[in-house]
Design a protein around this motif. Structure first.
Motif, PDB file in Angstrom:
ATOM      1  N   THR A 198       5.326 -26.131  17.814  1.00 31.98           N
ATOM      2  CA  THR A 198       6.058 -27.251  18.254  1.00 31.98           C
ATOM      3  C   THR A 198       7.627 -27.414  18.097  1.00 31.98           C
ATOM      4  O   THR A 198       8.508 -27.756  18.755  1.00 31.98           O
ATOM      5  N   LEU A 199       7.902 -26.975  17.028  1.00 32.63           N
ATOM      6  CA  LEU A 199       9.341 -26.879  16.502  1.00 32.63           C
ATOM      7  C   LEU A 199      10.052 -25.944  17.367  1.00 32.63           C
ATOM      8  O   LEU A 199      11.147 -26.463  17.633  1.00 32.63           O
ATOM      9  N   GLY A 200       9.452 -24.736  17.651  1.00 33.13           N
ATOM     10  CA  GLY A 200      10.490 -23.964  18.350  1.00 33.13           C
ATOM     11  C   GLY A 200      10.454 -24.307  20.041  1.00 33.13           C
ATOM     12  O   GLY A 200      11.507 -24.247  20.483  1.00 33.13           O
ATOM     13  N   LEU A 201       9.605 -25.119  20.272  1.00 31.23           N
ATOM     14  CA  LEU A 201       9.603 -25.541  22.002  1.00 31.23           C
ATOM     15  C   LEU A 201      10.712 -26.568  21.940  1.00 31.23           C
ATOM     16  O   LEU A 201      11.396 -26.846  22.836  1.00 31.23           O
ATOM     17  N   ARG A 202      10.408 -27.488  20.688  1.00 31.05           N
ATOM     18  CA  ARG A 202      11.509 -28.637  20.801  1.00 31.05           C
ATOM     19  C   ARG A 202      12.954 -28.169  20.322  1.00 31.05           C
ATOM     20  O   ARG A 202      13.895 -28.602  21.092  1.00 31.05           O
ATOM     21  N   ASN A 203      13.130 -27.446  19.343  1.00 32.35           N
ATOM     22  CA  ASN A 203      14.522 -27.192  18.936  1.00 32.35           C
ATOM     23  C   ASN A 203      15.155 -25.816  19.476  1.00 32.35           C
ATOM     24  O   ASN A 203      16.306 -25.825  19.594  1.00 32.35           O
ATOM     25  N   PHE A 204      14.268 -24.849  20.019  1.00 32.65           N
ATOM     26  CA  PHE A 204      14.691 -23.536  20.491  1.00 32.65           C
ATOM     27  C   PHE A 204      14.810 -23.484  21.992  1.00 32.65           C
ATOM     28  O   PHE A 204      16.053 -23.482  22.450  1.00 32.65           O
ATOM     29  N   LEU A 205      13.776 -23.979  22.865  1.00 34.85           N
ATOM     30  CA  LEU A 205      13.973 -24.299  24.123  1.00 34.85           C
ATOM     31  C   LEU A 205      14.177 -25.476  24.708  1.00 34.85           C
ATOM     32  O   LEU A 205      14.411 -25.710  25.838  1.00 34.85           O
ATOM     33  N   ARG A 206      14.397 -26.389  23.791  1.00 31.73           N
ATOM     34  CA  ARG A 206      14.557 -27.954  24.178  1.00 31.73           C
ATOM     35  C   ARG A 206      13.790 -28.416  25.036  1.00 31.73           C
ATOM     36  O   ARG A 206      14.227 -29.102  26.149  1.00 31.73           O
ATOM     37  N   PHE A 207      12.756 -28.325  24.955  1.00 32.66           N
ATOM     38  CA  PHE A 207      11.588 -29.071  25.695  1.00 32.66           C
ATOM     39  C   PHE A 207      11.352 -30.471  25.649  1.00 32.66           C
ATOM     40  O   PHE A 207      11.372 -30.826  24.335  1.00 32.66           O
ATOM     41  N   PRO A 208      11.395 -31.233  26.561  1.00 33.03           N
ATOM     42  CA  PRO A 208      11.139 -32.715  25.914  1.00 33.03           C
ATOM     43  C   PRO A 208       9.687 -32.799  25.450  1.00 33.03           C
ATOM     44  O   PRO A 208       8.828 -32.164  25.749  1.00 33.03           O
ATOM     45  N   GLU A 209       9.626 -33.965  24.740  1.00 27.72           N
ATOM     46  CA  GLU A 209       8.343 -34.255  23.802  1.00 27.72           C
ATOM     47  C   GLU A 209       7.093 -34.421  25.034  1.00 27.72           C
ATOM     48  O   GLU A 209       5.958 -33.692  24.583  1.00 27.72           O
ATOM     49  N   GLU A 210       7.163 -35.043  25.993  1.00 22.60           N
ATOM     50  CA  GLU A 210       6.052 -35.230  27.054  1.00 22.60           C
ATOM     51  C   GLU A 210       5.861 -33.710  27.716  1.00 22.60           C
ATOM     52  O   GLU A 210       4.321 -33.526  27.697  1.00 22.60           O
ATOM     53  N   ALA A 211       6.573 -32.850  27.742  1.00 26.46           N
ATOM     54  CA  ALA A 211       6.447 -31.382  28.314  1.00 26.46           C
ATOM     55  C   ALA A 211       5.705 -30.870  27.111  1.00 26.46           C
ATOM     56  O   ALA A 211       4.565 -29.970  27.532  1.00 26.46           O
TER      57      ALA A 211
END
Length: 277
Positions: free
Chosen positions: A152-165
């Motif tokens: 979750t942290l990696g997708l949010r902070n590394f790849l910058r995925f939006p929360e809904e994604a």
């Protein structure tokens, strides 16, 4: 075993690490360097689609799948792994990199350009460090064994995925597989941040190049590809409608079509192509 059935092979990298490769199909070789949270198995559906025309060499990058590992990790060591696989595939091989795997292929190409390139959304840190301060909490989650939180942290902070994604991704069968691969992500993020933002160093890579982006991919990733497109002397860019960062999983037919169209316009170094085995 049929002519197109996947088969396993291993090569030995410069530092002695064994690198596993899944070879599928016959035809022009296509060597695949997967991204940070992927392994050879994730490219199997695409390899099966390409099998009548391409021999796909999908790599288990070091530290995952059936490959070995080494405690000292650098992009250059992984570039040496690519060189070993290309030695197996032959000089006519097209080199495909996805995400972090593109950085590995670019590092290799600066020393020994392949016959042709396919680059799918490289996370070159043009806007500053991609991992930076976010690596520490990510590593804490991994060390605590909370791989779900780490992903979750990696997708949010590394790849910058939006929360809904992220939440949509969490409901898919791929979530648990990606979470299991998070332990090697921090070292790759550090290597990514050290990669630098100088695109001019690639201006001498005059090989035919296809840059692939997804219509729904994070904007910063597609922007990097567009800027790299301008820096490379013989590059074209294709956007896959309705897809994001993992079209090899979610839209393999569209990606296979883009690969086949690109390869169809390439010269062959070997005439006729030798059978890959």
């Amino acid at each position: 075993m049929t002519a197109h059935a996947p088969r396993q092979a291993h090569v030995t990298s410069t530092d002695g690490t064994k690198i596993a490769v899944t070879i599928t199909g016959q035809g022009r070789p296509l060597v695949v360097s997967p991204g940070a949270l992927n392994a050879a198995q994730d490219w199997q559906v695409l390899a099966d689609l390409l099998a009548p025309r391409f021999a796909t060499y999908a790599i288990d990058r070091r530290g995952r799948g059936a490959s070995g590992d080494n405690g000292e990790h650098t992009i250059q060591r992984e570039a040496d792994d690519i060189a070993a696989v290309l030695g197996l595939a032959g000089p006519d091989a097209i080199l495909l990199g996805h995400s972090y795997g593109v950085l590995v292929t670019l590092a290799h190409a600066l020393h020994q350009p392949p016959a042709a390139f396919i680059l799918y959304e490289p996370p070159i840190p043009l806007g500053g460090p991609v991992g930076g301060d976010a690596i520490a909490p990510f590593e804490e989650a991994v060390q605590a064994g909370d791989l779900d939180r780490a992903l979750t942290l990696g997708l949010r902070n590394f790849l910058r995925f939006p929360e809904e994604a992220i939440e949509e991704f969490r409901q898919t069968p791929f979530w648990a597989i990606r979470a299991s691969m998070t332990p090697t992500w921090a070292r790759e993020m550090r290597a990514m941040d050290r990669f630098g933002d100088d695109l001019a160093r690639f201006a001498a890579l005059g090989i035919p190049t296809l840059l692939v982006i997804g219509e729904l991919s994070p904007r910063w990733l597609t922007d990097v590809s567009r800027r790299l497109h301008q820096a490379l002397p013989d590059a074209r860019l294709v956007e896959i409608p309705g897809e994001a960062h993992d079209a090899f999983l979610t839209g393999p037919h569209a990606l296979a079509d883009a690969i086949a169209a690109f390869a169809g316009g390439l010269p062959c170094l070997l005439k006729p192509l030798r059978e890959q085995g």
